[in-house]
Design a protein around this motif. Sequence first.
Motif: not given
Length: 196
Positions: A103-118
């Motif tokens: 709402e403040k105009g920032r973009n948001l990054v989300i990693f849906p997997e929740g953890t890194r893929s090895k």
Amino acid sequence: MFWYTVLRYIVIGLYHLYFNITFEGTENIPKDGGNIFASNHRSYQDPVFIALPTRVPLSYMAKEELFHQNVFFTLLIKAFGAFPVTRGKGDTQVIDTSIEKLEKGRNLVIFPEGTRSKDGKVGKGKTGVALVAAVAQVPVVPVGINFEGKLKFRKRVVVRFGKPIVPGEIGVTATDPHSLRTIKNEIMKNITELVH
């Protein structure tokens, strides 16, 4: 914005020197803010890879443990828009914070997997990204981060941006479980198509 722009160009130069990095689908990156970038998760560099071709500052979720390592590192990641999320728990505050950032105009990054893929394969993903998108009714830009093995000097990295997914355009305007699964599945399908 002035200092963010200056720093962004410095980091762009450094990353192009260190990595053999290319960006595809940059025409799909919205010119304004208030968008979600949903990406597969390969490394701690991922938020920077996504930020390099985007002009609007990003905020991103980071696991709570990162905010307890040392004071300098905590101040640094906060300055670059990170906010903590407690994994494995129903952290409703993180949803409120996410929507507030949008709402403040920032973009948001989300990693849906929740953890890194090895191994580089894309997981099933969680519905958190779908909930934020459905409540805020904002576009979701799928991102695929591609590299083989471990990140090192001059490693080839390809970052692909897909066409934005708008919840309303795929018939989702509610936050019931079926609607959230519909958004999540669409997002994960698009991310998977960008990882190859």
